[in-house]
Enzyme design. Structure first.
Site, short mmCIF file in Angstrom:
data_model
loop_
_atom_site.label_atom_id
_atom_site.label_comp_id
_atom_site.label_asym_id
_atom_site.label_seq_id
_atom_site.Cartn_x
_atom_site.Cartn_y
_atom_site.Cartn_z
CG ASP A 91 10.79 86.02 22.71
OD1 ASP A 91 10.17 86.47 21.91
OD2 ASP A 91 11.13 84.90 22.96
CD GLU A 153 11.19 83.03 17.00
OE1 GLU A 153 11.04 82.61 16.10
OE2 GLU A 153 12.16 83.65 17.44
ZN LIG Z 1 13.85 86.29 15.74
#
Ligand SMILES: [Zn+2]
Length: 446
Positions: A91, A153
């Protein structure tokens, strides 16, 4: 055993295809923030899986019970060899074109050896590095290899609780986190510490309703003004964070170079660096509070009143070795204690992320340092990182004796991660593939 030259030539041979693959990955706007479209995130995950599989990985989609699935693989190597887990995330941060992009953030463009686009460095380069590392071995893995590519993340992540509930899937002798960067492309330094991050929201209430600033201003306490007083106590005149009792230490590793830091931070001409002491200490081993948002009327909608309520979100980085929960408690106490004029102050905890400090005496870190020097053909230092990766502390929790190798192609000097015009140096990706492959090979031979 492959010689470093063989590894280098295999990595070089993979680069044309991997460059095309990275262009494709950049085309998927895989922002996992709430409210953003899910389809590009799904497409990015599928593209990453296909890419890893083409390079010999046995992987599957991992449903975390909530949020975006991760990619997971568990590939046995020769018996008796250590287990190494490779981590990256698929992501990205959002990339509004009006934030100052010179080109479309979702259309990769190569200029002077750098590939531009959102996620090119953070952390689609990590997916490419892992795929390339597998590619170098052509199916003959030197160690037991696990792979984890997370899809959340940059936002509220669901991987942490999943790891805690299924530790046996993620235990390893060494973790290789390809989500970092050297001080500059071509200048190797292993990241050995990460700051933790704590976040809270402070809310101030002084009146029951907005009061006419002509009839009441001068005597009625203004909530926004009270908030400004509170926030102003977080730093001294030089800009050092001065909440009392916070943990800190002096930095003794590689130093950050001031001129490249100014450029990388995008400082305007004439602006001065804040804080005192070495740049390394300010960035990696001392606390740093930032005010990251304020709730107050906008200038456009400002009515001529004394304000009854205001709020601010404060993010504080805490140094390696500190207890984040304790540091946040000190910050919250401070915010309440310094409030002026008897106003009501409430503080809400938002996030408690722990810092990290690497063990330096184990075989994996030693192999990684040697591999960096072989891949870059120069000596390597160690550096801290001001950023935070909460999962790292979690992985240490389930494998307390494991070593952690933090590196990647997100060079600090030019990559501009999270900002506009993010880019990655393609030669840096190639060097990291060589370094990773040499590290795994060394660990397998031990
Ligand atoms: Zn990163």
């Amino acid at each position: 055993m492959m010689t470093p030259e063989e590894v280098r030539s295999r990595a070089k041979a993979l680069m044309p295809q991997l460059t095309e693959d990275l262009k494709d990955l950049v085309s998927h706007a895989s922002c996992s923030f709430p409210g953003y479209p899910v389809e590009p995130v799904t497409n990015m995950r599928r593209a990453s899986m296909a890419l890893l599989e083409r390079n010999g990985a046995a992987i599957r989609e991992l449903d975390l019970g909530a949020g975006k699935p991760a990619i997971y693989g568990d590939m046995p190597g020769p018996e008796g060899t250590p287990t190494v887990l490779l981590y990256a995330h698929y992501d990205v941060q959002p990339a509004p074109i009006e934030a100052g992009w010179d080109t479309d953030p979702w259309t990769a463009e190569i200029r002077d050896g750098r590939l531009y686009g959102r996620g090119a460095a953070d952390d689609k380069s990590g997916v490419i590095i892992h795929a390339g590392t597998l590619g170098v071995f052509e199916g003959q893995l030197p160690v037991n290899l696990r792979i984890l590519i997370e899809g959340e993340e940059e936002t509220v992540s669901h991987i942490g609780p999943y790891v805690d509930a299924h530790p046996e899937m993620f235990q390893a002798d060494a973790y290789v986190i390809a989500d970092m960067g050297n001080p500059a492309a071509g200048v190797p330094a292993l990241t050995t510490t990460l700051r933790g991050n704590v976040v809270c929201i402070v809310r101030v209430r002084s009146l029951r309703f907005p009061a006419h600033s002509g009839l009441f201003g001068g005597a009625a306490p203004d909530a926004l003004l009270a908030l400004i007083h509170i926030l102003a106590t977080l730093h001294d005149d030089t800009g050092d964070t001065v909440v009392s009792g916070l943990a800190k230490f002096e930095w003794s590793g590689t130093e950050m170079e001031e001129d490249s830091f100014r450029v990388a931070a995008g400082m305007v001409d004439g602006a001065e660096l804040i804080g005192s002491g070495t740049l390394g200490a300010r960035l990696w081993s001392r606390p740093a509070a930032s005010v990251i948002g304020i709730d107050a009327p906008t200038v456009k909608d400002a009515a001529n009143v004394v304000l009854p309520e205001a709020a601010a979100k404060i993010s504080m980085r805490v140094p390696p070795g500190a207890d984040s929960e304790h540091e946040l408690a000190l910050l919250i106490d401070h915010l309440k204690r310094v409030a002026p004029w008897g106003v009501e102050v409430e503080v809400e905890k938002v996030r408690v992320g722990y810092p990290f400090s690497a063990r330096m005496d184990g075989p994996a870190v030693k192999a990684a340092m040697a591999a960096l020097e072989a891949a870059y053909e120069t000596s390597s230092g160690t550096m801290g990182s001001g950023g935070s990766i909460p999962l790292v502390a979690r992985l240490q929790g389930i494998s307390p004796d494991a070593e952690v190798i933090l590196w990647g192609a997100e060079d600090i000097a030019q990559a501009k991660i999270h900002a506009s015009n993010e880019s990655v140096d393609l030669a840096e990706i190639e060097r990291l593939i060589v370094a990773q492959a040499l590290t795994l090979q060394a660990l397998g031979a031990d």
